[in-house]
Design an enzyme around this catalytic site. Structure first.
Site, PDB file in Angstrom:
ATOM      1  N   ASN A 147      -5.994  -2.613   1.692  1.00  0.00           N
ATOM      2  CA  ASN A 147      -5.995  -4.065   1.786  1.00  0.00           C
ATOM      3  C   ASN A 147      -7.431  -4.554   1.807  1.00  0.00           C
ATOM      4  O   ASN A 147      -8.320  -3.858   2.309  1.00  0.00           O
ATOM      5  CB  ASN A 147      -5.307  -4.527   3.070  1.00  0.00           C
ATOM      6  N   ARG A 184       0.844  -1.217   0.000  1.00  0.00           N
ATOM      7  CA  ARG A 184       0.000   0.000   0.000  1.00  0.00           C
ATOM      8  C   ARG A 184       0.868   1.252   0.000  1.00  0.00           C
ATOM      9  O   ARG A 184       0.601   2.200  -0.739  1.00  0.00           O
ATOM     10  CB  ARG A 184      -0.940   0.033   1.204  1.00  0.00           C
TER      11      ARG A 184
END
Length: 96
Positions: free
Chosen positions: A39, A21
């Site tokens: 996520n 991320r």
């Protein structure tokens, strides 16, 4: 001036717990894109990117081939690709 486009993505493989991320957000900002990354509960990473068509294509290639240093990208899907009249976000963020 380049057309503005938007696309949703989902990345499969070893992409959680390896800073995927963070690196995705960093690359999106480097390319001056806007959107988000997060996520999922299915051990994937998903998000949306928006910006000039050429920069979005560069980000799609990065998602397919690079990712974070410790990641393993098995597959990336792209959906809902479309031209947009204006950007819908102000920056590239991480969602939780």
């Amino acid at each position: 001036m380049s057309r503005l486009v938007s696309v949703d993505y989902e990345v499969y493989g070893h992409v959680q717990g390896v800073f995927f991320r963070k690196y995705t957000q960093k690359e999106g900002c480097r390319l001056q894109l806007v959107g988000w990354v997060r996520n999922t509960n299915w051990d994937t990473v998903e998000g949306q990117i928006q910006g000039p068509k050429e920069a979005v294509e560069s980000m799609k290639d990065w998602l397919r081939t690079t990712g974070s240093p410790m990641s393993r990208i098995d597959k990336v899907t792209f959906a809902n690709g479309k031209e947009v009249p204006a950007l819908e976000f102000n920056s590239f963020t991480t969602r939780y």
